[in-house]
Design an enzyme around this catalytic site. Structure first.
Site, PDB file in Angstrom:
ATOM      1  N   LYS A  21       0.471  -1.343   0.043  1.00  0.00           N
ATOM      2  CA  LYS A  21       0.045   0.319   0.286  1.00  0.00           C
ATOM      3  C   LYS A  21       1.307   1.029  -0.180  1.00  0.00           C
ATOM      4  CE  LYS A  21      -3.760  -2.144   2.521  1.00  0.00           C
ATOM      5  NZ  LYS A  21      -4.286  -2.727   1.335  1.00  0.00           N
ATOM      6  N   CYS A  22       2.176   1.248  -1.094  1.00  0.00           N
ATOM      7  CA  CYS A  22       3.206   2.282  -0.950  1.00  0.00           C
ATOM      8  C   CYS A  22       2.908   3.511  -2.086  1.00  0.00           C
ATOM      9  CB  CYS A  22       4.361   2.058  -0.575  1.00  0.00           C
ATOM     10  SG  CYS A  22       5.694   2.730  -0.894  1.00  0.00           S
ATOM     11  N   GLY A  23       3.126   4.243  -2.620  1.00  0.00           N
ATOM     12  CA  GLY A  23       3.260   4.593  -3.322  1.00  0.00           C
ATOM     13  C   GLY A  23       4.665   4.316  -4.742  1.00  0.00           C
TER      14      GLY A  23
END
Length: 158
Positions: A34-36
């Site tokens: 759930k990271c950029g």
């Protein structure tokens, strides 16, 4: 010590000796779902498929230390990676990469190749390139996209 002197945990709790990767060029990455930077999974998989038959491996270590961006359990992480990015390189057990509970492998990686200001890993998708003898030859920032390190991988494979 080299990277090959370490053992790491698989998602099911079993151990894998990194000596199993002796003779291969390895990219070790701390990852999160759930990271950029999560879309880098696609570029990593592309590199893996392109060079795995030449002795290249990617070892991915989920980490929840940065913005709680890897909250899932092993099954959720594997499902996400497989269904979203068709990841075929190995995913290991979730670990810490900094602090007193840091995985010994990542403590070694940080010691061998420091970042700009310290040895601490700043965020998800920090990458370490390891040669066939287990020496850490390069560290890449999370912002470094997989295609940007392809030439370094090829040099080690040749």
């Amino acid at each position: 010590m080299s990277v090959h002197d370490y053992a790491v945990k698989l998602p099911d709790g079993a151990e894998r000796q990194l000596a199993d990767y002796a003779g291969k060029t390895v990219l070790i990455v701390n990852v999160a779902s759930k990271c950029g930077f999560t879309p880098q999974y696609a570029g990593l998989e592309e590199l893996y498929r392109k060079y795995k038959d030449r002795g290249f491996e990617i070892l991915a270590f989920p980490c929840n230390q940065f913005g709680a961006q890897e909250p899932g359990d092993a099954e959720e992480i594997e499902n996400f990676c497989t269904l979203t990015y068709d990841v075929t390189f190995p995913l290991f057990a979730k670990i810490d990469v900094n602090g007193s509970k840091a995985d010994p492998l990542f403590a070694h990686l940080r010691e061998q190749k420091r970042g700009l200001m310290s040895d601490r890993i700043k965020w998800n998708f920090t990458k370490f390139l390891v040669d066939a003898s287990g020496n850490v030859v390069q560290r890449y920032a999370p912002t470094t996209k997989p295609y940007q390190i392809e030439k370094d991988i090829v040099e080690l494979l040749d």
